[in-house]
Design an enzyme around this catalytic site. Structure first.
Site, PDB file in Angstrom:
ATOM      1  N   GLY A  10       0.812  -1.218   0.000  1.00 23.04           N
ATOM      2  CA  GLY A  10       0.000   0.000   0.000  1.00 23.04           C
ATOM      3  C   GLY A  10       0.846   1.268   0.000  1.00 23.04           C
ATOM      4  N   ASN A  32      -3.280  -8.518   0.913  1.00 28.06           N
ATOM      5  CA  ASN A  32      -4.258  -9.214   0.065  1.00 28.06           C
ATOM      6  C   ASN A  32      -4.570  -8.419  -1.211  1.00 28.06           C
ATOM      7  OD1 ASN A  32      -5.827  -7.135   0.974  1.00 28.06           O
ATOM      8  ND2 ASN A  32      -7.427  -8.413   1.906  1.00 28.06           N
ATOM      9  N   LEU A  59      -5.241 -11.217   6.089  1.00 26.19           N
ATOM     10  CA  LEU A  59      -4.970 -11.412   7.528  1.00 26.19           C
ATOM     11  C   LEU A  59      -6.097 -12.149   8.244  1.00 26.19           C
ATOM     12  CD1 LEU A  59      -3.363  -8.101   8.866  1.00 26.19           C
ATOM     13  CD2 LEU A  59      -2.248 -10.126   7.961  1.00 26.19           C
ATOM     14  N   SER A 124      -4.038   6.520  14.016  1.00 26.80           N
ATOM     15  CA  SER A 124      -4.422   7.694  13.233  1.00 26.80           C
ATOM     16  C   SER A 124      -4.810   8.840  14.150  1.00 26.80           C
ATOM     17  CB  SER A 124      -5.626   7.312  12.367  1.00 26.80           C
ATOM     18  OG  SER A 124      -6.221   8.456  11.813  1.00 26.80           O
ATOM     19  N   TYR A 148     -14.323   3.557  11.248  1.00 29.15           N
ATOM     20  CA  TYR A 148     -12.901   3.371  10.916  1.00 29.15           C
ATOM     21  C   TYR A 148     -12.035   3.783  12.109  1.00 29.15           C
ATOM     22  CZ  TYR A 148      -8.283   4.818   9.409  1.00 29.15           C
ATOM     23  OH  TYR A 148      -6.925   5.009   9.343  1.00 29.15           O
ATOM     24  N   LYS A 152      -9.331   1.769  14.952  1.00 32.43           N
ATOM     25  CA  LYS A 152      -7.977   2.171  15.382  1.00 32.43           C
ATOM     26  C   LYS A 152      -7.924   2.271  16.902  1.00 32.43           C
ATOM     27  CE  LYS A 152      -6.098   2.525  11.348  1.00 32.43           C
ATOM     28  NZ  LYS A 152      -5.227   1.422  10.937  1.00 32.43           N
ATOM     29  N   ASN A 178      -1.860  13.790   8.406  1.00 29.49           N
ATOM     30  CA  ASN A 178      -2.343  13.610   7.027  1.00 29.49           C
ATOM     31  C   ASN A 178      -1.190  13.315   6.071  1.00 29.49           C
ATOM     32  OD1 ASN A 178      -4.543  14.974   8.494  1.00 29.49           O
ATOM     33  ND2 ASN A 178      -5.524  15.063   6.496  1.00 29.49           N
ATOM     34  N   ASN A 197     -10.821  10.024  -1.835  1.00 28.18           N
ATOM     35  CA  ASN A 197     -11.485  10.634  -0.685  1.00 28.18           C
ATOM     36  C   ASN A 197     -10.678  11.808  -0.147  1.00 28.18           C
ATOM     37  OD1 ASN A 197     -13.557   8.603  -0.340  1.00 28.18           O
ATOM     38  ND2 ASN A 197     -11.881   7.239   0.241  1.00 28.18           N
ATOM     39  N   LEU A 199      -7.722  14.938   0.070  1.00 30.83           N
ATOM     40  CA  LEU A 199      -7.525  16.196  -0.646  1.00 30.83           C
ATOM     41  C   LEU A 199      -6.427  16.128  -1.720  1.00 30.83           C
ATOM     42  CD1 LEU A 199      -8.116  19.235  -0.900  1.00 30.83           C
ATOM     43  CD2 LEU A 199      -6.341  19.614   0.844  1.00 30.83           C
ATOM     44  N   ARG A 291     -18.236  19.034   4.421  1.00 28.27           N
ATOM     45  CA  ARG A 291     -18.366  17.577   4.401  1.00 28.27           C
ATOM     46  C   ARG A 291     -18.690  17.126   5.823  1.00 28.27           C
ATOM     47  NH1 ARG A 291     -13.164  14.065   2.501  1.00 28.27           N
ATOM     48  NH2 ARG A 291     -12.361  14.857   4.472  1.00 28.27           N
TER      49      ARG A 291
HETATM   50  P1  NAD Z   1      -3.413   1.519   1.795  1.00 24.73           P
HETATM   51  O1  NAD Z   1      -4.825   1.109   1.545  1.00 24.73           O
HETATM   52  O2  NAD Z   1      -2.612   2.015   0.647  1.00 24.73           O
HETATM   53  O3  NAD Z   1      -2.614   0.316   2.498  1.00 24.73           O
HETATM   54  C1  NAD Z   1      -3.245  -0.645   3.300  1.00 24.73           C
HETATM   55  C2  NAD Z   1      -2.898  -2.012   2.718  1.00 24.73           C
HETATM   56  O4  NAD Z   1      -3.518  -3.025   3.507  1.00 24.73           O
HETATM   57  C3  NAD Z   1      -3.388  -2.188   1.290  1.00 24.73           C
HETATM   58  O5  NAD Z   1      -2.295  -2.587   0.472  1.00 24.73           O
HETATM   59  C4  NAD Z   1      -4.443  -3.304   1.386  1.00 24.73           C
HETATM   60  O6  NAD Z   1      -4.463  -4.106   0.229  1.00 24.73           O
HETATM   61  C5  NAD Z   1      -3.989  -4.038   2.633  1.00 24.73           C
HETATM   62  N1  NAD Z   1      -5.020  -4.767   3.364  1.00 24.73           N
HETATM   63  C6  NAD Z   1      -6.221  -4.307   3.830  1.00 24.73           C
HETATM   64  N2  NAD Z   1      -6.867  -5.276   4.483  1.00 24.73           N
HETATM   65  C7  NAD Z   1      -6.081  -6.379   4.456  1.00 24.73           C
HETATM   66  C8  NAD Z   1      -6.209  -7.707   4.954  1.00 24.73           C
HETATM   67  N3  NAD Z   1      -7.292  -8.101   5.617  1.00 24.73           N
HETATM   68  N4  NAD Z   1      -5.190  -8.578   4.741  1.00 24.73           N
HETATM   69  C9  NAD Z   1      -4.092  -8.211   4.055  1.00 24.73           C
HETATM   70  N5  NAD Z   1      -3.917  -6.963   3.551  1.00 24.73           N
HETATM   71  C10 NAD Z   1      -4.902  -6.060   3.755  1.00 24.73           C
HETATM   72  O7  NAD Z   1      -3.439   2.599   2.973  1.00 24.73           O
HETATM   73  P2  NAD Z   1      -2.280   3.517   3.558  1.00 24.73           P
HETATM   74  O8  NAD Z   1      -2.677   4.917   3.308  1.00 24.73           O
HETATM   75  O9  NAD Z   1      -0.965   3.033   3.123  1.00 24.73           O
HETATM   76  O10 NAD Z   1      -2.502   3.250   5.111  1.00 24.73           O
HETATM   77  C11 NAD Z   1      -1.740   2.272   5.807  1.00 24.73           C
HETATM   78  C12 NAD Z   1      -2.234   2.215   7.245  1.00 24.73           C
HETATM   79  O11 NAD Z   1      -2.118   3.506   7.838  1.00 24.73           O
HETATM   80  C13 NAD Z   1      -3.706   1.823   7.371  1.00 24.73           C
HETATM   81  O12 NAD Z   1      -3.844   1.009   8.520  1.00 24.73           O
HETATM   82  C14 NAD Z   1      -4.395   3.151   7.577  1.00 24.73           C
HETATM   83  O13 NAD Z   1      -5.587   3.004   8.306  1.00 24.73           O
HETATM   84  C15 NAD Z   1      -3.360   3.907   8.378  1.00 24.73           C
HETATM   85  N6  NAD Z   1      -3.477   5.366   8.249  1.00 24.73           N
HETATM   86  C16 NAD Z   1      -3.520   5.937   7.005  1.00 24.73           C
HETATM   87  C17 NAD Z   1      -3.652   7.309   6.882  1.00 24.73           C
HETATM   88  C18 NAD Z   1      -3.770   7.956   5.531  1.00 24.73           C
HETATM   89  O14 NAD Z   1      -4.304   9.055   5.454  1.00 24.73           O
HETATM   90  N7  NAD Z   1      -3.285   7.360   4.449  1.00 24.73           N
HETATM   91  C19 NAD Z   1      -3.692   8.111   8.051  1.00 24.73           C
HETATM   92  C20 NAD Z   1      -3.620   7.491   9.290  1.00 24.73           C
HETATM   93  C21 NAD Z   1      -3.510   6.105   9.380  1.00 24.73           C
HETATM   94  C1  WQD Z   2      -8.398  17.203   4.288  1.00 22.99           C
HETATM   95  C2  WQD Z   2      -9.162  18.509   4.114  1.00 22.99           C
HETATM   96  C3  WQD Z   2     -11.521  18.234   3.699  1.00 22.99           C
HETATM   97  C4  WQD Z   2     -11.187  16.345  -0.220  1.00 22.99           C
HETATM   98  C5  WQD Z   2      -8.603  11.698   6.622  1.00 22.99           C
HETATM   99  C6  WQD Z   2      -9.159  10.726   7.609  1.00 22.99           C
HETATM  100  C7  WQD Z   2      -8.188  10.524   8.730  1.00 22.99           C
HETATM  101  C8  WQD Z   2      -6.803  10.138   8.197  1.00 22.99           C
HETATM  102  C9  WQD Z   2      -6.336  11.102   7.165  1.00 22.99           C
HETATM  103  C10 WQD Z   2      -6.680   7.755   8.115  1.00 22.99           C
HETATM  104  C11 WQD Z   2     -10.525  18.517   4.822  1.00 22.99           C
HETATM  105  C12 WQD Z   2     -10.831  18.881   2.509  1.00 22.99           C
HETATM  106  C13 WQD Z   2     -10.892  16.944   0.993  1.00 22.99           C
HETATM  107  C14 WQD Z   2     -11.810  17.137  -1.241  1.00 22.99           C
HETATM  108  C15 WQD Z   2     -11.769  19.025   0.244  1.00 22.99           C
HETATM  109  N1  WQD Z   2      -6.844   8.862   7.542  1.00 22.99           N
HETATM  110  N2  WQD Z   2     -11.170  18.251   1.220  1.00 22.99           N
HETATM  111  N3  WQD Z   2     -12.070  18.444  -0.955  1.00 22.99           N
HETATM  112  O1  WQD Z   2     -10.427  14.230   6.519  1.00 22.99           O
HETATM  113  O2  WQD Z   2      -8.361  15.402   7.452  1.00 22.99           O
HETATM  114  O3  WQD Z   2      -8.413  12.944   7.272  1.00 22.99           O
HETATM  115  O4  WQD Z   2      -7.334  11.230   6.149  1.00 22.99           O
HETATM  116  O5  WQD Z   2      -6.511   7.522   9.263  1.00 22.99           O
HETATM  117  O6  WQD Z   2      -8.710   9.518   9.523  1.00 22.99           O
HETATM  118  O7  WQD Z   2     -10.373  11.240   8.113  1.00 22.99           O
HETATM  119  O8  WQD Z   2      -8.231  14.256   5.226  1.00 22.99           O
HETATM  120  O9  WQD Z   2      -7.576  14.596   2.874  1.00 22.99           O
HETATM  121  O10 WQD Z   2      -9.929  13.807   3.392  1.00 22.99           O
HETATM  122  O11 WQD Z   2      -9.277  16.133   3.956  1.00 22.99           O
HETATM  123  O12 WQD Z   2     -12.032  20.218   0.452  1.00 22.99           O
HETATM  124  O13 WQD Z   2     -12.134  16.642  -2.335  1.00 22.99           O
HETATM  125  O14 WQD Z   2      -9.445  18.685   2.720  1.00 22.99           O
HETATM  126  O15 WQD Z   2     -12.764  18.817   3.908  1.00 22.99           O
HETATM  127  O16 WQD Z   2     -10.734  19.807   5.306  1.00 22.99           O
HETATM  128  P1  WQD Z   2      -8.973  14.298   6.658  1.00 22.99           P
HETATM  129  P2  WQD Z   2      -8.759  14.627   3.777  1.00 22.99           P
END
Ligand code: NAD
Ligand code: WQD
Length: 338
Positions: A10, A32, A59, A124, A148, A152, A178, A197, A199, A291
């Site tokens: 990922g 997966n 997993l 997160s 979600y 966590k 972020n 989803n 920004l 949103r």
């Molecule tokens: P991502 O979706 O790119 O990576 C997650 C990976 O997990 C994917 O490759 C997916 O195929 C794999 N996966 C999901 N369910 C699985 C399962 N049951 N078995 C095996 N593989 C599985 O997401 P990311 O942005 O790289 O995020 C990685 C981690 O960090 C996640 O746990 C996410 O919740 C957390 N996180 C992400 C953000 C963000 O904004 N990107 C912010 C905070 C926390």
């Molecule tokens: C950032 C800002 C939106 C899209 C999310 C998860 C959080 C963490 C990080 C996993 C906000 C605005 C967004 C768009 C916009 N992920 N926006 N137009 O919501 O802070 O956090 O990702 O753990 O749990 O909630 O991030 O990038 O979605 O939004 O105006 O098309 O951009 O309103 O103010 P967010 P985001």
């Protein structure tokens, strides 16, 4: 060390696998591929000059997971695998609880059985919920406001209970803010499926012509320019934070929590304008309604990670946008051809 990385194909996982390989560790990835492609690991291998072992597995399949521990002598685990879309988690809570919680329980049971008791977990900033003052500090009471985020929080609770029950466990809970940007090579980056989803991936798809314009969700917040403030962190800084946390916890048992963020807020419009600078032209946008569930502003108190891990962010919002744009421009359809 030999590190098992779940979710290693990922977005954050692939950058962390690269940092681990560059730091001299051996890496075994399980994923997966529900939200990623194996192509990311092939490119990580090219960049690092050596490869990670890969097992395609879910997993929730406990016996498949066990066989990975039987095949490789694992020293520690970095656990990224999980579903992560907040809106989807509200629509499909059972999928989120099943995938994220059962997957984690299977992982922890397999680790325990094989005597592997060091884990770095992807938490997160969303666990801070809506009632805490900013900046967020690790000692605050947590309370997520969506399924979600609750997965966590619940996994943090499970790991905290485990650390309290058995002092052989070494546990790091990393609360990311972020994550944006991409490796400066432009070869690996974020590849969202469907409509992004988040920004920055959305802006990047507008810039490359895949989306007509950015919808800015709300221009009437009580913030300097009326749009929300977030703490953006370059994914390469985030990856290095994992290597630092792994080094720290490997030497110290117990449960440790760190925010990984920059400690400063950037507005939606500031981010858009920084991306326009990187692209070299204005990008179309429209300010629309808020949103649901968005908070006006939050950022990290990042001082604990600095004090404990000697880690802090090094890359600016401008670098995040330049690197994200290089990745998107070179790979308009991500890891797919079209
Ligand atoms: P991502 O979706 O790119 O990576 C997650 C990976 O997990 C994917 O490759 C997916 O195929 C794999 N996966 C999901 N369910 C699985 C399962 N049951 N078995 C095996 N593989 C599985 O997401 P990311 O942005 O790289 O995020 C990685 C981690 O960090 C996640 O746990 C996410 O919740 C957390 N996180 C992400 C953000 C963000 O904004 N990107 C912010 C905070 C926390
Ligand atoms: C950032 C800002 C939106 C899209 C999310 C998860 C959080 C963490 C990080 C996993 C906000 C605005 C967004 C768009 C916009 N992920 N926006 N137009 O919501 O802070 O956090 O990702 O753990 O749990 O909630 O991030 O990038 O979605 O939004 O105006 O098309 O951009 O309103 O103010 P967010 P985001």
């Amino acid at each position: 060390m030999r590190i098992l990385v779940t979710g290693g194909t990922g977005y954050i996982g692939s950058h962390t696998v690269l940092s681990l390989l560059e730091s001299g560790h051996e890496v075994v990835v399980v994923d997966n591929l529900v939200n990623s492609s194996e192509e990311s690991l092939r490119r990580v291998g090219e960049l690092a000059g050596r490869t990670a072992a890969f097992h395609e597995l879910d997993l929730v399949d406990e016996s498949a997971l066990e066989s990975v521990f039987d095949q490789h002598s694992i020293d520690a685990v970095i656990h990224f695998a999980g579903l992560k879309a907040v809106g989807e988690s509200v629509q499909e809570p059972l999928s989120y609880y099943y995938n994220n919680i059962v997957g984690t329980l299977n992982l922890l049971r397999a680790m325990d059985k094989h005597g592997v008791r060091s884990i770095v977990f992807s938490s997160s900033a969303t666990v801070y919920g809506e009632h805490n003052p900013i900046p967020y500090v690790e000692k605050m009471e947590i309370g997520a406001n969506n399924p979600y985020g609750r997965t966590k929080e619940q996994i943090e609770d499970i790991l905290t209970d485990l650390g309290a029950a058995d002092e052989r466990w070494h546990i790091a809970l990393l609360r990311y803010f972020n994550p944006v940007g991409a490796h400066p090579s432009g070869k690996i980056g974020e590849d969202p499926q469907g409509i992004p989803n988040n920004l920055v991936p959305f802006i990047a798809q507008v810039a490359v012509g895949r989306r007509e314009k950015l919808m800015v969700f709300g221009g009437d917040y009580d913030t300097p320019d009326g749009t929300c403030l977030r703490d953006y962190i370059h994914v390469v800084d985030l990856a290095q934070g994992h290597v630092a946390a792994l080094d720290y916890v490997s030497a110290r048992p117990g449960v440790h929590r760190w925010n990984l963020g920059s400690g400063k807020g950037t507005s939606v419009l500031e981010m858009l304008h920084a991306f326009e600078q990187a692209v070299g032209r204005p990008l179309p946008y429209e300010i629309t309604g808020r949103r649901s569930g968005d908070l006006p502003a939050f950022w990290a108190d990042a001082s604990s990670a600095l004090a404990d891990l000697s880690w802090s962010t090094t890359k600016s919002v401008e670098q995040m946008c330049e690197d994200h744009w290089r990745w998107q421009k070179n790979n308009p359809f991500g890891y797919r051809q079209s």
